[in-house]
Design a protein around this motif. Sequence first.
Motif, PDB file in Angstrom:
ATOM      1  N   PRO A 204       0.852  -1.088  -0.053  1.00  0.00           N
ATOM      2  CA  PRO A 204       0.006   0.103  -0.011  1.00  0.00           C
ATOM      3  C   PRO A 204       0.838   1.114  -0.017  1.00  0.00           C
ATOM      4  O   PRO A 204       0.520   2.424  -0.816  1.00  0.00           O
ATOM      5  N   LEU A 205       1.965   1.204   0.722  1.00  0.00           N
ATOM      6  CA  LEU A 205       2.991   2.372   0.547  1.00  0.00           C
ATOM      7  C   LEU A 205       3.500   2.827  -0.801  1.00  0.00           C
ATOM      8  O   LEU A 205       3.563   3.680  -1.020  1.00  0.00           O
ATOM      9  N   SER A 397      -7.244   0.166  -1.161  1.00  0.00           N
ATOM     10  CA  SER A 397      -7.973  -1.310  -1.490  1.00  0.00           C
ATOM     11  C   SER A 397      -7.177  -2.334  -1.047  1.00  0.00           C
ATOM     12  O   SER A 397      -7.632  -3.465  -0.525  1.00  0.00           O
ATOM     13  N   ASN A 398      -5.719  -2.275  -0.980  1.00  0.00           N
ATOM     14  CA  ASN A 398      -4.975  -3.182  -0.580  1.00  0.00           C
ATOM     15  C   ASN A 398      -5.168  -3.655   0.927  1.00  0.00           C
ATOM     16  O   ASN A 398      -4.877  -4.525   1.436  1.00  0.00           O
ATOM     17  N   MET A 399      -5.499  -2.536   1.651  1.00  0.00           N
ATOM     18  CA  MET A 399      -5.675  -2.641   3.111  1.00  0.00           C
ATOM     19  C   MET A 399      -6.785  -3.588   3.226  1.00  0.00           C
ATOM     20  O   MET A 399      -6.813  -4.327   4.421  1.00  0.00           O
ATOM     21  N   VAL A 400      -7.810  -3.664   2.507  1.00  0.00           N
ATOM     22  CA  VAL A 400      -8.975  -4.388   2.889  1.00  0.00           C
ATOM     23  C   VAL A 400      -9.311  -5.540   1.896  1.00  0.00           C
ATOM     24  O   VAL A 400      -9.956  -6.395   2.519  1.00  0.00           O
ATOM     25  N   GLN A 415      -2.310   4.930   8.473  1.00  0.00           N
ATOM     26  CA  GLN A 415      -1.556   5.988   8.009  1.00  0.00           C
ATOM     27  C   GLN A 415      -1.017   6.153   6.819  1.00  0.00           C
ATOM     28  O   GLN A 415       0.113   6.940   6.495  1.00  0.00           O
ATOM     29  N   ILE A 416      -1.563   5.248   5.827  1.00  0.00           N
ATOM     30  CA  ILE A 416      -0.835   4.898   4.557  1.00  0.00           C
ATOM     31  C   ILE A 416      -0.822   6.039   3.939  1.00  0.00           C
ATOM     32  O   ILE A 416       0.420   6.450   3.046  1.00  0.00           O
ATOM     33  N   ALA A 437      11.927   3.338  -1.668  1.00  0.00           N
ATOM     34  CA  ALA A 437      11.682   3.719  -0.189  1.00  0.00           C
ATOM     35  C   ALA A 437      10.540   3.146   0.494  1.00  0.00           C
ATOM     36  O   ALA A 437      10.511   3.034   1.650  1.00  0.00           O
ATOM     37  N   ALA A 438       9.404   2.863  -0.284  1.00  0.00           N
ATOM     38  CA  ALA A 438       8.152   2.031   0.485  1.00  0.00           C
ATOM     39  C   ALA A 438       8.923   0.689   1.003  1.00  0.00           C
ATOM     40  O   ALA A 438       8.343   0.314   2.096  1.00  0.00           O
ATOM     41  N   LEU A 439       9.652   0.236   0.207  1.00  0.00           N
ATOM     42  CA  LEU A 439      10.363  -1.103   0.649  1.00  0.00           C
ATOM     43  C   LEU A 439      10.947  -0.826   2.043  1.00  0.00           C
ATOM     44  O   LEU A 439      11.220  -1.814   2.943  1.00  0.00           O
TER      45      LEU A 439
END
Length: 501
Positions: A204-205, A397-400, A415-416, A437-439
Amino acid sequence: MSDVNPASGSGAPEREPAGAASPDQAAAPEQAPSPEQAASSADAASPDKDVATESRRAESAASDGDPSAGNAGPAATDAGRSGRAATGTGAPEGRGPGLGQLFLQNLWSANTVTVTVLALVLAIVIGAVLIIISDPDVLATYGYFTARPADAINSSWSVVSEAYANLFKGAVVDPAAVSGWADGSNGWQLVFAPISETLTYTAPLVFTGLAVSLAFRGGLFNIGAQGQATLGVILAALAGFLLPLPPVLHLIVALLAGAIGGAIWGFIPGILKARRGAHEVINTIMLNYVSLYFLSWIINQRGVHEPTRTDAISKSVESSAQLPRLLGGDLRVHAGILLAVLATWGVAWLLNRSTFGFELRAVGANPDAARTAGISVTKTYVLLMVLSGALAGLGGSNMVLGTTASALTPAVAAQIGFDGILVSLLGRNKPWGVALAALLFGALQAGGNRMQSYAGISLELATVLQALIVIFIAAPALVKAIFGLRAARAARLQTSVAKGW
């Protein structure tokens, strides 16, 4: 045939008077300069090629038997040939430093890579200090530091090394799990569990980071990625448990619903900015609160709220709308990370290969100049915010639809969106930089969980590390002053937030 001067001793022909022309020259028509002469003229005009030009002239004079060259002709010829042989391309010695020399010269200069690495080092060092001062047992050893300094040093090293070792084991790999897999005491799932957690937090990040960076490149500060991700969560979850669809189609519809939700929430500040000049920062901040309270309201509505629960939670998303797990049911990593990589490639192509990407960058660099060149700034702003919102909606969407949650709660989006701003800054608004950076942020989150469980270090330390990294990245002059870096020749570190880095 011209006479030979016996006094010269070199067999060179005697020169004609300056104003006279030989019969051969008079009879020969005027010829265009040869390619060699043209190249010689071009070299003579370039100050960087003076040495090569002189050696070429000396060689030409020696081959023509010019007495003015004297005995220096062969030596100059040999020098020119040896210089070209040394370089292999005809370039003279001393023209410029080689690749290795350039690398050594720029290794300790204020370029992007050096500043980023040193920012990580500074964050780790300051984090170590925070770990030490937060441990009362370690602080007690400093009370008698002058008497027994080894106690303070050993205890500090022990607590810091244990914390960072658990951070690594929770984010990348646990050597004990690898050894257990090798001797058969545990399965392969434990080996890949840390990287599975890291990729789960990363997916998601990537989307929210790309959303913010895309707006940055177009000259807009999309601080509303949190609200756009929240609306994406809402619509994706509603499509996930309200629509009775077959498995593959159900997942596609749920993802599209999340993207549409984010696009709608991005369209509002985009059209207000384009038509009325309303500042996107104010609009997106207000929309963040609207989406947050809308989420809290809709969870408790009939048909959405889970009837068997008394707390604020919705029905669960159907399994047909959930992203498939990549490594089986025991590990949480899902296909969202593949979608994140695909989205990164798509944004990179959009920015660098498409007409809209060129217009977007032109508007971000100078809207007035872009408007003069015939680019519709209004259209660009609206489309930019719509695309940015759609990316943030996919992150929500990835969160749910993934493995983080399967139902709506007031804190389902976490807090994404705000973390996406930090990811974008750390990635310098470059798509693949954002992905890396997200990784890193995903690894800090995953490793922070183990660090809290095994080393007793607060999870908030991972958040502090993230903040410190971004602070030093956003202030390259500070890193340059601390480490005494030279000014970079090829990379100019600028921190213009609105126009990208």
